[in-house]
Design a protein around this motif. Structure first.
Motif, PDB file in Angstrom:
ATOM      1  N   ASP A  29      91.147  78.150  79.860  1.00 41.36           N
ATOM      2  CA  ASP A  29      89.892  77.458  79.003  1.00 41.36           C
ATOM      3  C   ASP A  29      89.826  76.493  79.590  1.00 41.36           C
ATOM      4  O   ASP A  29      89.851  75.386  78.891  1.00 41.36           O
ATOM      5  CB  ASP A  29      90.110  77.144  77.436  1.00 41.36           C
ATOM      6  CG  ASP A  29      88.661  77.123  76.941  1.00 41.36           C
ATOM      7  OD1 ASP A  29      88.049  76.716  77.351  1.00 41.36           O
ATOM      8  OD2 ASP A  29      89.359  77.101  75.858  1.00 41.36           O
ATOM      9  N   GLN A  30      88.620  75.999  80.940  1.00 43.99           N
ATOM     10  CA  GLN A  30      88.586  75.257  81.389  1.00 43.99           C
ATOM     11  C   GLN A  30      87.355  74.239  81.639  1.00 43.99           C
ATOM     12  O   GLN A  30      86.098  74.694  80.502  1.00 43.99           O
ATOM     13  CB  GLN A  30      88.775  75.124  82.957  1.00 43.99           C
ATOM     14  CG  GLN A  30      90.180  75.939  83.636  1.00 43.99           C
ATOM     15  CD  GLN A  30      89.480  76.426  85.096  1.00 43.99           C
ATOM     16  OE1 GLN A  30      88.558  76.223  85.971  1.00 43.99           O
ATOM     17  NE2 GLN A  30      91.099  76.264  85.606  1.00 43.99           N
ATOM     18  N   LYS A  31      86.995  73.006  81.346  1.00 48.64           N
ATOM     19  CA  LYS A  31      86.280  71.995  81.206  1.00 48.64           C
ATOM     20  C   LYS A  31      84.350  72.798  81.504  1.00 48.64           C
ATOM     21  O   LYS A  31      83.698  72.977  80.653  1.00 48.64           O
ATOM     22  CB  LYS A  31      85.920  70.904  81.570  1.00 48.64           C
ATOM     23  CG  LYS A  31      86.866  69.598  80.880  1.00 48.64           C
ATOM     24  CD  LYS A  31      86.934  68.649  81.442  1.00 48.64           C
ATOM     25  CE  LYS A  31      87.779  67.719  80.755  1.00 48.64           C
ATOM     26  NZ  LYS A  31      87.939  66.646  81.847  1.00 48.64           N
ATOM     27  N   LYS A  32      84.388  73.725  82.578  1.00 48.61           N
ATOM     28  CA  LYS A  32      82.978  73.975  83.659  1.00 48.61           C
ATOM     29  C   LYS A  32      82.869  75.160  83.453  1.00 48.61           C
ATOM     30  O   LYS A  32      82.118  76.448  82.635  1.00 48.61           O
ATOM     31  CB  LYS A  32      83.021  73.755  84.701  1.00 48.61           C
ATOM     32  CG  LYS A  32      82.429  72.048  85.112  1.00 48.61           C
ATOM     33  CD  LYS A  32      81.666  71.840  85.805  1.00 48.61           C
ATOM     34  CE  LYS A  32      81.763  70.470  86.215  1.00 48.61           C
ATOM     35  NZ  LYS A  32      82.057  69.837  87.449  1.00 48.61           N
ATOM     36  N   VAL A  48      84.476  86.049  83.484  1.00 47.52           N
ATOM     37  CA  VAL A  48      83.781  84.824  83.318  1.00 47.52           C
ATOM     38  C   VAL A  48      83.155  84.513  83.099  1.00 47.52           C
ATOM     39  O   VAL A  48      82.028  85.125  82.132  1.00 47.52           O
ATOM     40  CB  VAL A  48      83.521  84.522  85.041  1.00 47.52           C
ATOM     41  CG1 VAL A  48      82.879  85.349  85.855  1.00 47.52           C
ATOM     42  CG2 VAL A  48      83.812  82.934  85.304  1.00 47.52           C
ATOM     43  N   HIS A  49      83.060  82.953  82.034  1.00 43.93           N
ATOM     44  CA  HIS A  49      82.364  82.247  81.305  1.00 43.93           C
ATOM     45  C   HIS A  49      81.947  81.036  81.590  1.00 43.93           C
ATOM     46  O   HIS A  49      82.354  80.112  81.307  1.00 43.93           O
ATOM     47  CB  HIS A  49      82.456  82.468  80.286  1.00 43.93           C
ATOM     48  CG  HIS A  49      81.467  82.436  79.009  1.00 43.93           C
ATOM     49  ND1 HIS A  49      80.301  82.628  78.939  1.00 43.93           N
ATOM     50  CD2 HIS A  49      81.281  81.315  78.278  1.00 43.93           C
ATOM     51  CE1 HIS A  49      79.327  81.891  78.405  1.00 43.93           C
ATOM     52  NE2 HIS A  49      79.856  80.707  78.002  1.00 43.93           N
ATOM     53  N   PRO A  50      80.939  80.333  82.307  1.00 41.55           N
ATOM     54  CA  PRO A  50      80.550  78.981  82.926  1.00 41.55           C
ATOM     55  C   PRO A  50      79.917  78.935  81.677  1.00 41.55           C
ATOM     56  O   PRO A  50      78.842  79.546  81.172  1.00 41.55           O
ATOM     57  CB  PRO A  50      79.509  79.517  83.531  1.00 41.55           C
ATOM     58  CG  PRO A  50      79.193  80.721  84.556  1.00 41.55           C
ATOM     59  CD  PRO A  50      80.047  81.619  83.023  1.00 41.55           C
ATOM     60  N   ARG A  51      80.596  77.539  80.993  1.00 46.26           N
ATOM     61  CA  ARG A  51      80.217  77.121  79.621  1.00 46.26           C
ATOM     62  C   ARG A  51      78.744  76.680  80.269  1.00 46.26           C
ATOM     63  O   ARG A  51      78.087  76.006  81.035  1.00 46.26           O
ATOM     64  CB  ARG A  51      80.794  75.675  79.695  1.00 46.26           C
ATOM     65  CG  ARG A  51      82.393  75.968  79.296  1.00 46.26           C
ATOM     66  CD  ARG A  51      82.898  74.771  78.721  1.00 46.26           C
ATOM     67  NE  ARG A  51      84.200  75.313  78.465  1.00 46.26           N
ATOM     68  CZ  ARG A  51      84.303  74.814  76.848  1.00 46.26           C
ATOM     69  NH1 ARG A  51      84.262  75.254  76.457  1.00 46.26           N
ATOM     70  NH2 ARG A  51      85.887  75.260  76.765  1.00 46.26           N
ATOM     71  N   ASN A  52      77.734  76.844  78.664  1.00 46.11           N
ATOM     72  CA  ASN A  52      76.413  76.035  78.399  1.00 46.11           C
ATOM     73  C   ASN A  52      76.662  74.550  78.635  1.00 46.11           C
ATOM     74  O   ASN A  52      77.113  74.195  77.418  1.00 46.11           O
ATOM     75  CB  ASN A  52      75.552  76.662  77.888  1.00 46.11           C
ATOM     76  CG  ASN A  52      75.463  77.942  77.794  1.00 46.11           C
ATOM     77  OD1 ASN A  52      75.835  78.954  78.699  1.00 46.11           O
ATOM     78  ND2 ASN A  52      75.307  78.898  76.860  1.00 46.11           N
ATOM     79  N   PHE A  53      75.644  73.830  79.348  1.00 48.33           N
ATOM     80  CA  PHE A  53      75.325  72.356  78.849  1.00 48.33           C
ATOM     81  C   PHE A  53      74.399  72.421  78.625  1.00 48.33           C
ATOM     82  O   PHE A  53      73.148  72.650  79.611  1.00 48.33           O
ATOM     83  CB  PHE A  53      75.629  72.002  80.847  1.00 48.33           C
ATOM     84  CG  PHE A  53      77.048  71.838  80.953  1.00 48.33           C
ATOM     85  CD1 PHE A  53      78.249  71.277  79.978  1.00 48.33           C
ATOM     86  CD2 PHE A  53      78.091  72.557  81.348  1.00 48.33           C
ATOM     87  CE1 PHE A  53      80.069  71.054  79.318  1.00 48.33           C
ATOM     88  CE2 PHE A  53      79.121  72.717  81.625  1.00 48.33           C
ATOM     89  CZ  PHE A  53      80.428  71.458  80.656  1.00 48.33           C
ATOM     90  N   ILE A  68      85.803  82.432  73.273  1.00 50.91           N
ATOM     91  CA  ILE A  68      87.219  82.355  74.455  1.00 50.91           C
ATOM     92  C   ILE A  68      88.266  81.182  73.515  1.00 50.91           C
ATOM     93  O   ILE A  68      89.351  81.729  74.211  1.00 50.91           O
ATOM     94  CB  ILE A  68      86.857  82.005  75.108  1.00 50.91           C
ATOM     95  CG1 ILE A  68      85.720  83.552  76.700  1.00 50.91           C
ATOM     96  CG2 ILE A  68      87.447  81.810  76.641  1.00 50.91           C
ATOM     97  CD1 ILE A  68      84.639  83.696  77.457  1.00 50.91           C
ATOM     98  N   SER A  69      87.554  80.621  73.487  1.00 50.10           N
ATOM     99  CA  SER A  69      88.605  78.997  73.111  1.00 50.10           C
ATOM    100  C   SER A  69      89.339  79.605  72.103  1.00 50.10           C
ATOM    101  O   SER A  69      90.759  79.529  71.367  1.00 50.10           O
ATOM    102  CB  SER A  69      87.462  78.155  72.487  1.00 50.10           C
ATOM    103  OG  SER A  69      87.201  77.280  73.644  1.00 50.10           O
ATOM    104  N   GLY A  70      88.496  80.632  71.207  1.00 53.20           N
ATOM    105  CA  GLY A  70      89.902  80.673  69.879  1.00 53.20           C
ATOM    106  C   GLY A  70      90.490  81.816  69.941  1.00 53.20           C
ATOM    107  O   GLY A  70      91.460  82.362  69.442  1.00 53.20           O
ATOM    108  N   LEU A  71      90.694  82.385  71.634  1.00 58.09           N
ATOM    109  CA  LEU A  71      91.086  84.164  71.865  1.00 58.09           C
ATOM    110  C   LEU A  71      92.516  83.873  71.869  1.00 58.09           C
ATOM    111  O   LEU A  71      93.551  83.202  72.172  1.00 58.09           O
ATOM    112  CB  LEU A  71      90.839  84.323  72.843  1.00 58.09           C
ATOM    113  CG  LEU A  71      89.552  85.342  73.033  1.00 58.09           C
ATOM    114  CD1 LEU A  71      89.308  85.947  74.652  1.00 58.09           C
ATOM    115  CD2 LEU A  71      89.104  86.015  71.371  1.00 58.09           C
ATOM    116  N   ALA A  72      92.961  84.644  70.997  1.00 57.95           N
ATOM    117  CA  ALA A  72      94.761  84.473  70.691  1.00 57.95           C
ATOM    118  C   ALA A  72      95.034  85.938  72.054  1.00 57.95           C
ATOM    119  O   ALA A  72      94.244  87.315  72.147  1.00 57.95           O
ATOM    120  CB  ALA A  72      95.628  85.138  69.628  1.00 57.95           C
TER     121      ALA A  72
END
Lengths: 442, 442
Positions: A29-32, A48-53, A68-72
């Protein structure tokens, strides 16, 4: 059914919209950009998922990123997105740029086992342990092996039977018998299909096979015993001696090993560093008495009062067969009557020795075979000599009173074959759910 | 091994020296010539022996004639002689003029059963009962059927599993549970592989199958129940509903019936006057509530207080499917939740109905299938509602706590399929050795 593509088929698929289903192996879970490795029964792929900015580079509304951030680890989900071939991606040369994630069932975040968990702990959580591709592959190999054996049998006109596992009496040693409450009385769990597979011979079936469970109330805790195991059995008529049984045994194993090598040889080499060798026929054959001399010459005295081998002796004779013939298998033949069941036929002219064998594979016994005694008077004598009561065996002895052909066969422990084929440390690794004196769960 | 020719291969063999092995079916001991019909697993042949006479026409020394005169039905022997093709010989157009007879095991002359013996008596002597070619053919057909199913599974990447038959608790109704003394404690015999085949889904196996024994302490004495039976099971992931399970079920049965028709169709027609029909897909599907209306319209009110069908209702709906679609199979779908186990998934939006089905073949239920509830909270609620204690089920519920895909499958009684395929009157006829409340022998 959802249009689902198996992960192993992604490499051959065209770039574009795709849907895969499986479980989460890792999340980065990276920043970008976020990465998920998703695994299914056929392989693993990177999502792969490029975060939305926003334009000012602050994080934008991004539901996929939140998921994704919450995926166990272990969560099962379906991912849809754009398949893209990219040789820089180490995992299979493809990745999927996500459009959507649909969660089937979330996992509790704390996984109870890790790679270094004890064998016992891993067995407590066997369903998680089997998610490790190497652990699951054992059962894919087993499927291939068994199907090759069954195909051989079917093509050679063997009849498949399903013998009852509930019996009125013991078929082997009474010491290892499980007792069952059976309506108003008692029944016992079959320790082997021995009596009933023999029954197919006076029934005129000619050649039969069975793959099914067998039960031994054996309190031992070795790496090669289980209280419930899958027994691979065959029995056939009109043999001249146990030599005919050994020949069939060889042909079956060649068929099984060839199929495993063809389908899984490369994977087995990669994962276990084991080269599957299709055994050459004939396998080496050594009468037991000679085998004991051979291991003695190698400096090992079998520490047993009876005529049997011990596990170290079996390892020694296997090493000898490897040194002498370059062979992983060796038949030990002509066991002493004193250590064989009453139903093994004895040598004509020397009743101290039986028409029987054990098959040793990579140092461990995987099978016992024999010609059976089919002459009713001799059979009764041999039962009495072993201290058995012919009356208790009457239903079995009846099989021999109304005509019976000479016959023989073998029983082979399926998990043992897999354990030794793949050089696994323990029979539990080759058993879907192990059963032992202190193990009934899950 | 003795150069033995199978009797079915005699027609294609050349005239001349030959050896066959089998058992004596009949002896015609005439003054001038003797005839023996010898049967093996593949067929029957006439052995002929012209008696020896001296020149003065008195009987001469004739050891073969003496052996034949003493032959009991059922004696197993090897016959060598001259094969001769002769189209006047009704039995296969060949006969063997004897040179020698070697007896393997003599039979007691009085055979304990005859063609008109009761079913119970025939079961007492099942090994003799199975010498009747028609009775043995059931198991050759079963072999073909199962091999076709397994081949389908293997070719579609299903993994074969062997689930333990010893369990720590019940998987179905507690009323039908066999208890086993297990070392210091108790174990129970698996009533089905239900929990453990489901375990393969969170384990990531994707698609699995198993053919193995299941045990029900069911005290009923119907023509279609047994306390031990062979259960054909499959289970797979990522289904949308029970419709996906029914589709797989259809494909498997088509494969099985096609193989049986190809290999045994003519024999089945000749022996049972039954035409094997490869079912067309899709099979008819009828929601249970509608099925009850249909049979009511046919004049049959199902005499049950609950929402279930009864055996006569199943026969009626099968007759309707035959009349309407000309089909031997019919899926009854969407059973009420009240009469289904807690692990069946219920309709989204109507929890009174399940995503489940029974498959009826020629008027009798052969199988139950369903989508399983994989959402742990819903599963626990449904268990509680059925009066089950979630704590006792904890090892099973764990399978759903660490991620699990949607999945479903079915279990099918092998002997029932064979019974109904061949129009046999009783499941015992399609069981190698039947087990019932009062039947543990042989």
């Amino acid at each position: 059914m959802t249009e689902r593509t198996l992960i192993k088929d992604l490499a051959a698929a065209s770039d574009g919209p795709i849907s895969v289903s499986g479980w989460v192996e890792t999340v980065r879970d990276q920043k970008k950009v976020q990465f998920v490795v998703l695994r299914d029964e056929s392989g693993a792929v990177q999502l792969v998922h490029p975060r939305n900015f926003n334009e000012d580079k602050t994080p934008a509304d991004d539901p996929i990123a939140d998921i994704i951030s919450g995926l166990a680890q272990g969560t099962f989900l379906t991912a849809t997105g754009e398949l893209k071939h990219d040789e820089r991606v180490k995992l299979g040369g493809v990745e999927i740029k996500l459009d959507a994630l649909t969660i089937a069932a979330e996992a509790i975040p704390e996984t109870p086992i890790a790679e270094d968990s004890s064998g016992d702990k891993r067995m407590d959580w066997r369903f998680l342990d089997l998610r490790v591709p190497k652990n699951a592959l054992v059962f894919k190999i087993q499927t291939t092996f068994l199907h090759a054996l069954r195909t051989y049998w079917v093509e050679h006109d063997f009849i498949e039977i399903h013998t009852p596992k509930l019996m009125a009496s013991a078929s082997e040693s009474k010491a290892e018998l499980f007792e069952v409450d059976y309506f108003e009385g008692k029944a016992y769990l079959a320790q082997s299909p021995q009596f009933f597979k023999q029954m197919a011979q006076p029934a005129g079936f000619g050649k039969i096979f069975e793959v099914g469970p067998a039960f031994r109330a054996d309190p031992s805790f070795t790496s090669r015993h289980a209280t419930e195991f899958t027994s691979v059995d065959t029995e056939f008529s009109w043999i001249d001696s146990h030599e005919d049984v050994m020949k069939l045994h060889e042909e079956l194993l060649v068929a099984g090993f060839q199929a495993v090598k063809d389908k899984h040889g490369d994977e087995i080499k990669a994962l276990w560093d084991v080269e599957i060798t299709v055994p050459t026929v004939p396998f080496p054959r050594v009468p037991l008495a000679e085998a004991k001399r051979i291991v003695a010459e190698r400096g090992y005295e079998v520490p047993r009062a009876d005529d049997d081998m011990d596990p170290e002796g079996e390892r020694q004779i296997a090493a000898w067969a490897q040194d002498t013939y370059g062979h992983e298998f060796v038949f030990l033949t002509d066991y002493a009557s004193s250590i064989r069941p009453f139903y093994h036929m004895r040598h004509e002219g020397d009743s101290s020795v039986t028409n029987s064998y054990d098959l040793i594979f990579n140092g461990v016994e995987i099978s016992t075979g024999a010609q059976r005694e089919h002459r009713i008077d001799v059979l009764i004598e041999q039962a009495k000599e072993k201290g058995l009561d012919p009356e208790e065996l009457d239903f079995y002895l009846d099989f021999f009173r109304y005509g019976v052909p000479p016959h023989g066969g073998f029983g082979m422990g399926l998990s043992r074959v897999l354990m030794l084929m793949l050089h696994l440390p323990n029979i539990r690794e080759a058993t879907y759910l192990f059963r032992g004196p202190t193990r009934l769960l899950p």
